[in-house]
Design an enzyme around this catalytic site. Structure first.
Site, PDB file in Angstrom:
ATOM      1  N   GLU A  98     -27.658  63.909  37.836  1.00  0.00           N
ATOM      2  CA  GLU A  98     -27.202  62.705  37.154  1.00  0.00           C
ATOM      3  C   GLU A  98     -27.823  62.615  35.768  1.00  0.00           C
ATOM      4  OE1 GLU A  98     -27.063  57.881  37.929  1.00  0.00           O
ATOM      5  OE2 GLU A  98     -28.829  59.000  38.548  1.00  0.00           O
ATOM      6  N   GLU A 103     -32.467  53.618  46.473  1.00  0.00           N
ATOM      7  CA  GLU A 103     -31.170  54.006  45.924  1.00  0.00           C
ATOM      8  C   GLU A 103     -31.496  54.742  44.633  1.00  0.00           C
ATOM      9  OE1 GLU A 103     -28.572  54.202  43.313  1.00  0.00           O
ATOM     10  OE2 GLU A 103     -28.416  52.021  43.304  1.00  0.00           O
ATOM     11  N   CYS A 143     -25.149  52.761  38.489  1.00  0.00           N
ATOM     12  CA  CYS A 143     -25.408  53.800  39.477  1.00  0.00           C
ATOM     13  C   CYS A 143     -24.115  54.378  40.036  1.00  0.00           C
ATOM     14  CB  CYS A 143     -26.286  53.264  40.604  1.00  0.00           C
ATOM     15  SG  CYS A 143     -25.834  51.621  41.170  1.00  0.00           S
ATOM     16  N   GLY A 198     -33.756  52.962  41.407  1.00  0.00           N
ATOM     17  CA  GLY A 198     -34.287  53.586  40.209  1.00  0.00           C
ATOM     18  C   GLY A 198     -34.024  55.076  40.177  1.00  0.00           C
ATOM     19  N   SER A 199     -34.880  55.784  39.456  1.00  0.00           N
ATOM     20  CA  SER A 199     -34.670  57.210  39.233  1.00  0.00           C
ATOM     21  C   SER A 199     -35.024  58.030  40.465  1.00  0.00           C
ATOM     22  CB  SER A 199     -35.538  57.686  38.064  1.00  0.00           C
ATOM     23  OG  SER A 199     -36.910  57.636  38.405  1.00  0.00           O
ATOM     24  N   GLY A 236     -38.991  58.902  40.297  1.00  0.00           N
ATOM     25  CA  GLY A 236     -39.854  57.792  40.685  1.00  0.00           C
ATOM     26  C   GLY A 236     -39.665  57.390  42.130  1.00  0.00           C
TER      27      GLY A 236
END
Length: 508
Positions: free
Chosen positions: A388, A262, A299, A238-239, A242
């Site tokens: 990103e 990740e 990703c 995820g982000s 988070g």
């Protein structure tokens, strides 16, 4: 779409409705109400997982392999319900959904094959030397499962990185029960897959607590899951924000646990001079295609490209603009992701990125491609340019020399991938870059693009922070199983007390 979700959690083989509910927000079609789990549901699931571990952690590799294959079969048997549900909830096209379903069942079968071989156990034996002074006892080493594992579903891969995705498959293969915190972007998809796992569990006679799905649209369930004292590891995709919050929570626990997150990457592509001169037009078109694939919601999206300034660079950028200008706005996975993408474009533009191309026509849940450019001086001076932006956005950075290109590479943070576009005349510069790039990413590519991750033995999907929180691990490929194992040494242990995998003649 004929499947109508019941909307309950699946906890230790039973449906639980709870009291709180949330509404799904599909890209198209009807919405449904789902149970919104919290601390109570998480505790029930984790307690059941701990009870199940006493049995499941001792099962044979053959039994677990059969279980994984049964899950794959049950998922494929639900294709008629699963495909339209995923498409409705996410807006993903049918071909992408069917391909991802095949990847999901394929990686379950890959882990089944992997554990049958037993090589992942890294079994070792040092025979006793009673005549030595001092004498040496017999020592055996074997990898053993950790215990209950928490898995967080990912928004951008509703099948391959969610309920029965790679984290779940590798943890179950290792012998660890799994509790999945379902992603609220695709709760109906999660429910169908959970029912497939439950069907396989019953058919294979596995304990009820070996798998649970707790649906939730709030942070409380995720925080409770990561903080629960019986959870032994966490898998997350995820982000950065988070993931970092959960990583910190796991580290602050009274008993800290590994958090395998990740989190994100801009996946830089370095176009060296001979490659730019001989293949610039083709590289530009292929980079643009990779950039917009899946609306940039991968990703491994190659969001950063570095090349030497000059006429060839200007021609390259013009070719990218032509390619991107032909792409219309497309639906993103959630309204929040679409809004975050638009905010990300504005953020880069406000911090030194010059907008070259921004295709119009995007609506509340849609995004259209954007291209920005800057130079190495500004890029190295402004860290936000290296952040990103999840979606179809590319940032081109021009450098003035090979030395400046290397300096830029040295200044990068951790990445999932780094790519070199080279020809024979670029080999010497590429040699100078390789020691730098090896320290920056988990996967290095030549003359390709990183979008798309092969599920196989040699794959590494991870990298130095912030690409992931543990650079020694991967979330894709058979090496992923090591995240949920730990080495145990048995000294002078009678065979009757050894786990089955540690018995007999081992590697010396």
């Amino acid at each position: 779409m004929t499947y109508h979700p019941h909307g309950d959690h699946l906890i230790a083989g039973r449906r639980w409705s709870g009291t709180a509910r949330f509404e799904s927000r599909p890209a198209h079609g009807p919405s449904y109400a789902f149970a919104d789990g919290g601390v109570a549901e998480v505790d029930r699931a984790v307690q059941a997982a701990e009870e199940a571990f006493a049995i499941y952690g001792q099962t044979t590799r053959a039994a677990r392999a059969k279980f994984l294959e049964a899950i794959a079969d049950a998922i494929e048997s639900r294709a008629g319900d699963l495909t339209p549900m995923v498409m409705a909830e996410t807006g993903l096209p049918q071909a992408r959904v069917e391909g991802e379903r095949g990847r999901t069942s394929g990686q379950l079968r890959l882990f089944a094959s992997h554990i049958r071989k037993g090589e992942y156990l890294d079994r070792r034996l040092d025979a006793a030397l009673p005549e030595r002074v001092p004498p040496r006892p017999e020592l055996r080493l074997c990898m053993r499962p950790l215990g209950p594992v928490a898995v967080f579903g990912a928004s951008n891969f509703p099948l391959a990185f969610s309920t029965a995705g790679g984290d779940t498959a590798s943890a179950l293969a290792a012998g660890c029960p799994v509790i999945v915190k379902g992603h609220p972007a695709h709760p109906g998809t999660g429910e169908i897959v959970a029912e497939a796992i439950e069907e396989a569990r019953v058919a294979c006679g596995m304990p009820g607590g070996v798998f649970s799905l707790v649906q939730s649209a709030s942070r409380s369930a995720g925080e409770a899951l990561a903080a629960h004292p019986l959870i032994r590891a966490v898998g997350f995709t995820g982000s950065l924000g988070g993931g970092r919050a959960l990583f910190d929570l796991c580290a602050r626990r009274e008993e800290p646990i590994p958090f395998f997150g990740e989190l994100g990457s801009v996946n830089p592509v370095f176009v060296l001079d001979d490659a730019l001169a001989t293949r610039g037009v083709g590289i530009a078109r292929d980079w643009a295609a990779s950039l917009i694939m899946g609306v940039g919601q991968f990703c491994t999206n190659p969001g950063l490209l570095v090349l030497q300034d000059g006429e060839a660079a200007e021609a390259f950028i013009s070719e990218v603009v032509i390619a991107l200008s032909q792409i219309s706005a497309q639906t993103m996975l959630t309204p929040e992701i679409a809004a975050s993408f638009q905010a990300g474009v504005e953020m880069l533009a406000a911090n030194g990125g010059d907008v070259v191309c921004r295709v119009g026509g995007a609506s509340a849940r849609q995004a259209a491609p954007a291209l920005l450019r800057t130079d190495a001086r500004r890029f190295l001076a402004e860290p936000r340019l290296a952040e990103e932006v999840f979606g179809p956005l590319g940032l081109i950075v021009t450098v003035s020399s090979a030395d400046e290109r290397k300096t830029l590479a040295e200044g990068l943070r951790g990445q999932l991938t780094c790519t070199l576009q080279i020809e024979a005349g670029d080999i010497e510069e590429a040699k100078a870059l390789m020691p730098v790039l090896e320290r920056k990413a988990g996967r290095l590519l030549v003359n390709g693009f990183p979008t798309g991750v092969e599920v196989c033995d040699a794959m590494v999907h991870g990298g130095p922070y912030p690409a992931s929180t543990n650079f020694g691990a991967t979330s894709v490929g058979t090496l992923a199983i090591r995240r949920f194992l730990r080495p145990v040494c048995y000294q002078n242990m009678p065979e009757a007390l050894l786990p089955e995998d540690a018995r007999g003649e081992l590697r010396k």
